[in-house]
Design an enzyme around this catalytic site. Structure first.
Site, PDB file in Angstrom:
ATOM      1  N   ARG A 137      85.881  12.098 139.812  1.00 10.41           N
ATOM      2  CA  ARG A 137      84.784  11.827 138.673  1.00 10.41           C
ATOM      3  C   ARG A 137      85.010  10.574 138.072  1.00 10.41           C
ATOM      4  O   ARG A 137      86.215  10.047 138.052  1.00 10.41           O
ATOM      5  CB  ARG A 137      84.894  13.006 137.663  1.00 10.41           C
ATOM      6  CG  ARG A 137      83.783  13.055 136.528  1.00 10.41           C
ATOM      7  CD  ARG A 137      83.938  13.930 135.458  1.00 10.41           C
ATOM      8  NE  ARG A 137      82.969  14.136 134.622  1.00 10.41           N
ATOM      9  CZ  ARG A 137      82.884  14.774 133.556  1.00 10.41           C
ATOM     10  NH1 ARG A 137      83.881  15.643 133.213  1.00 10.41           N
ATOM     11  NH2 ARG A 137      81.586  15.160 132.872  1.00 10.41           N
ATOM     12  N   SER A 146      86.478  13.397 128.563  1.00 12.83           N
ATOM     13  CA  SER A 146      86.383  15.160 128.694  1.00 12.83           C
ATOM     14  C   SER A 146      88.108  15.355 128.326  1.00 12.83           C
ATOM     15  O   SER A 146      88.352  16.442 127.776  1.00 12.83           O
ATOM     16  CB  SER A 146      86.201  15.180 130.259  1.00 12.83           C
ATOM     17  OG  SER A 146      86.289  16.670 130.368  1.00 12.83           O
ATOM     18  N   HIS A 176      96.024  21.016 140.348  1.00 12.61           N
ATOM     19  CA  HIS A 176      95.841  19.563 139.855  1.00 12.61           C
ATOM     20  C   HIS A 176      97.036  18.836 140.723  1.00 12.61           C
ATOM     21  O   HIS A 176      97.499  17.650 140.026  1.00 12.61           O
ATOM     22  CB  HIS A 176      96.101  19.471 138.496  1.00 12.61           C
ATOM     23  CG  HIS A 176      94.979  20.004 137.678  1.00 12.61           C
ATOM     24  ND1 HIS A 176      93.468  19.627 138.064  1.00 12.61           N
ATOM     25  CD2 HIS A 176      94.742  20.626 136.654  1.00 12.61           C
ATOM     26  CE1 HIS A 176      92.624  20.358 137.185  1.00 12.61           C
ATOM     27  NE2 HIS A 176      93.453  20.662 136.371  1.00 12.61           N
ATOM     28  N   GLY A 231      85.692  18.401 137.117  1.00 12.61           N
ATOM     29  CA  GLY A 231      84.958  19.124 137.710  1.00 12.61           C
ATOM     30  C   GLY A 231      85.560  20.517 138.381  1.00 12.61           C
ATOM     31  O   GLY A 231      84.617  21.175 139.116  1.00 12.61           O
ATOM     32  N   LYS A 276      80.090  19.225 127.632  1.00  9.89           N
ATOM     33  CA  LYS A 276      78.907  18.561 127.781  1.00  9.89           C
ATOM     34  C   LYS A 276      78.276  18.857 129.152  1.00  9.89           C
ATOM     35  O   LYS A 276      76.962  18.863 129.392  1.00  9.89           O
ATOM     36  CB  LYS A 276      78.783  17.300 127.250  1.00  9.89           C
ATOM     37  CG  LYS A 276      78.476  16.973 126.018  1.00  9.89           C
ATOM     38  CD  LYS A 276      78.300  15.403 125.681  1.00  9.89           C
ATOM     39  CE  LYS A 276      78.153  15.035 124.305  1.00  9.89           C
ATOM     40  NZ  LYS A 276      77.934  13.490 124.131  1.00  9.89           N
ATOM     41  N   LYS A 322      90.094  17.592 134.632  1.00 10.49           N
ATOM     42  CA  LYS A 322      88.744  17.233 133.869  1.00 10.49           C
ATOM     43  C   LYS A 322      87.746  16.588 134.900  1.00 10.49           C
ATOM     44  O   LYS A 322      86.751  15.925 134.590  1.00 10.49           O
ATOM     45  CB  LYS A 322      88.771  16.168 132.790  1.00 10.49           C
ATOM     46  CG  LYS A 322      89.931  16.752 131.737  1.00 10.49           C
ATOM     47  CD  LYS A 322      89.928  18.395 131.333  1.00 10.49           C
ATOM     48  CE  LYS A 322      88.810  18.680 130.779  1.00 10.49           C
ATOM     49  NZ  LYS A 322      88.868  20.145 130.780  1.00 10.49           N
TER      50      LYS A 322
HETATM   51  S1  PPS Z   1      90.197  21.413 133.919  1.00  9.81           S
HETATM   52  O1  PPS Z   1      90.599  21.733 132.591  1.00  9.81           O
HETATM   53  O2  PPS Z   1      90.826  20.231 134.249  1.00  9.81           O
HETATM   54  O3  PPS Z   1      90.078  22.436 134.949  1.00  9.81           O
HETATM   55  O4  PPS Z   1      88.825  20.936 133.819  1.00  9.81           O
HETATM   56  P1  PPS Z   1      87.607  20.627 134.807  1.00  9.81           P
HETATM   57  O5  PPS Z   1      86.865  22.109 135.240  1.00  9.81           O
HETATM   58  O6  PPS Z   1      88.134  19.875 136.146  1.00  9.81           O
HETATM   59  O7  PPS Z   1      86.581  19.673 134.117  1.00  9.81           O
HETATM   60  C1  PPS Z   1      85.817  20.122 132.991  1.00  9.81           C
HETATM   61  C2  PPS Z   1      84.587  19.498 132.792  1.00  9.81           C
HETATM   62  O8  PPS Z   1      83.415  19.976 133.901  1.00  9.81           O
HETATM   63  C3  PPS Z   1      82.321  20.153 133.216  1.00  9.81           C
HETATM   64  N1  PPS Z   1      81.708  21.411 133.871  1.00  9.81           N
HETATM   65  C4  PPS Z   1      80.242  21.367 134.402  1.00  9.81           C
HETATM   66  N2  PPS Z   1      79.610  20.251 134.447  1.00  9.81           N
HETATM   67  C5  PPS Z   1      78.279  20.464 134.855  1.00  9.81           C
HETATM   68  N3  PPS Z   1      78.016  21.695 135.485  1.00  9.81           N
HETATM   69  C6  PPS Z   1      78.711  22.671 135.264  1.00  9.81           C
HETATM   70  N4  PPS Z   1      78.360  23.971 135.501  1.00  9.81           N
HETATM   71  C7  PPS Z   1      80.070  22.569 134.879  1.00  9.81           C
HETATM   72  N5  PPS Z   1      81.220  23.351 134.526  1.00  9.81           N
HETATM   73  C8  PPS Z   1      82.108  22.677 133.931  1.00  9.81           C
HETATM   74  C9  PPS Z   1      82.974  20.531 131.684  1.00  9.81           C
HETATM   75  O9  PPS Z   1      81.954  20.491 130.869  1.00  9.81           O
HETATM   76  C10 PPS Z   1      83.927  19.366 131.548  1.00  9.81           C
HETATM   77  O10 PPS Z   1      83.131  18.087 131.453  1.00  9.81           O
HETATM   78  P2  PPS Z   1      82.920  17.484 129.824  1.00  9.81           P
HETATM   79  O11 PPS Z   1      82.524  16.035 130.220  1.00  9.81           O
HETATM   80  O12 PPS Z   1      84.031  17.788 128.985  1.00  9.81           O
HETATM   81  O13 PPS Z   1      81.684  18.490 129.611  1.00  9.81           O
END
Ligand code: PPS
Length: 286
Positions: free
Chosen positions: A122, A130, A100, A46, A249, A44
Site C-alpha cells: 500500500r 493509518s 507481518h 489492508g 476510513k 496497515k
Molecule cells: S493491521 O493492523 O496491520 O492488521 O491493519 P490492516 O488490516 O493491514 O490495515 C488496516 C487498513 O485497512 C483498511 N480496511 C479496508 N479498506 C477498504 N475496504 C475494506 N473492506 C477494508 N477493511 C479494512 C482499514 O480501514 C485501515 O486503513 P485506514 O486508512 O486506517 O482506514
C-alpha cells in the site's frame, strides 16, 4: 500498558502481543503445508480486508463463517503465541494464515514448500497515516505525540515490524515466484472485482457470478465495519481504546489530508533513494 519494543534480529515487535519464543518458533519451527494460504503485509496495508476476502472465497460468499468467528481465529497470526499454537495443532479446516513478518524472519519451511503467499502493498504515506491512528488507539503501543513524531519514527523504521522500505524490498525479491502473488491496496480499491478474480485464479478457485457478488458485498468496507467479528470491536477495552475500529476510513490518498508539502517532498526523496532499482510499475499510487 504500552511497553518498549521487543527486538528480534533487529526488528521491533510490540512486547504485549509477541514473545521472542513465538517469533523464533514461527521463523525456525513452523512447518507450512503446501495447501496453506498466507496473507503477508507490512502493518496497515489492508491485511484484514484480504483475509475477509479469502474467508469469503472459501465459503463461496456465504457470510455465516465471517459473522460468527473472529477474524484472527479464521486466519491466525503465525508470529503470535496463540496463533502459532493454533496453526501447529490444526488438523482440518481452511488453511488460512496471516503474518507481518519480513522475509528474513518468515518460516524457513516456506522456501521448500508450495504454500501460497499473497503479499499486499500500500502507498507508504497512507500506511503511515493509518499506523499513526492505530498507534493512538492501541493501548499496547506508545501514543504518538504528533504526526511529525510518528513520521520520523516511520522513516527510521522505529515502529512495529521495522522499516516499510526494507519489508517491501525484501518481499519484492519473491515476486517472480509461482507461489507468491503481489497485490496492492490501491488496485483492490480501484477494481475490487478484477482483483478478487485475480486472487481466485492464483488459488485455483472458481466462483460463479452470484458467489463473486456475495464475496464483494460481504467484504465491502461498510460490511466489515458493521461486522463485529472483523472490525476489532471485540478487542476494545483490553487492547484498544473504547470505540476503536480497524475500519477507520478505508480510502486511498488520505495522506493528502495529513502531510505538509515539506513532509510529502521529503518522503518522496527518501522513497526514491530507498526503493531505487525496483520497477516503478510496482508502486502505482500518488
Ligand atoms: S493491521 O493492523 O496491520 O492488521 O491493519 P490492516 O488490516 O493491514 O490495515 C488496516 C487498513 O485497512 C483498511 N480496511 C479496508 N479498506 C477498504 N475496504 C475494506 N473492506 C477494508 N477493511 C479494512 C482499514 O480501514 C485501515 O486503513 P485506514 O486508512 O486506517 O482506514
Amino acid at each position: 500498558m504500552a511497553q518498549d519494543y521487543l527486538w528480534y534480529q533487529g526488528i521491533p515487535f510490540p512486547s504485549e502481543v509477541y514473545t521472542l519464543e513465538s517469533i523464533k518458533a514461527a521463523h525456525e519451527e513452523l512447518v507450512l503445508k503446501d495447501e496453506d494460504i498466507i496473507t503477508v503485509t507490512y502493518p496497515k496495508s489492508g491485511t484484514n480486508w484480504v483475509i475477509e476476502i479469502l474467508c469469503l472465497i472459501h465459503s463461496k460468499g456465504d457470510p455465516k463463517w465471517i459473522r460468527s468467528v473472529p477474524i484472527w481465529d479464521r486466519s491466525p497470526w503465525m508470529e503470535t503465541e496463540s496463533g502459532f499454537q493454533t496453526i501447529k495443532e490444526r488438523k482440518e479446516g481452511p488453511p488460512l494464515i496471516a503474518s507481518h513478518l519480513p522475509i528474513q524472519l518468515f518460516p524457513k519451511s516456506f522456501f521448500n514448500s508450495k504454500a501460497k503467499v499473497i503479499y499486499v502493498i500500500r502507498n507508504p504515506k497512507d500506511v503511515l497515516v493509518s499506523g499513526y491512528y492505530y498507534s493512538a488507539g492501541a493501548k499496547y503501543l506508545k501514543n504518538p505525540q504528533s504526526l511529525q513524531q510518528y513520521y520520523e519514527c516511520f522513516i527510521e523504521g522505529n515502529v512495529r515490524f521495522g522499516s516499510w522500505f526494507a519489508h517491501v524490498r525484501g518481499w519484492m525479491s519473491m515476486r517472480e515466484r509461482e507461489n507468491v502473488l503481489v497485490l496492492s491496496y490501491e488496485e483492490l480499491k480501484k477494481d475490487t472485482r478484477s482483483t478478487v478474480e485475480k486472487i481466485c485464479q492464483f488459488l485455483g478457485k472458481k466462483l460463479n457470478p452470484e458467489e463473486l457478488e456475495l464475496v464483494l458485498e460481504n467484504s465491502s468496507f461498510q460490511a466489515m465495519k458493521e461486522n463485529m467479528m472483523s472490525n476489532f470491536s471485540l478487542l476494545s477495552g483490553d487492547y484498544f481504546s473504547p470505540g476503536f475500529l480497524i475500519t477507520r476510513k478505508g480510502i486511498t490518498g488520505d495522506w493528502k489530508n495529513h502531510f505538509t508539502v515539506a513532509q510529502a517532498e521529503a518522503f518522496e526523496k527518501i522513497f526514491q533513494e530507498k526503493m531505487a532499482g525496483l520497477p516503478a510499475e510496482l508502486f502505482l499510487w500518488d
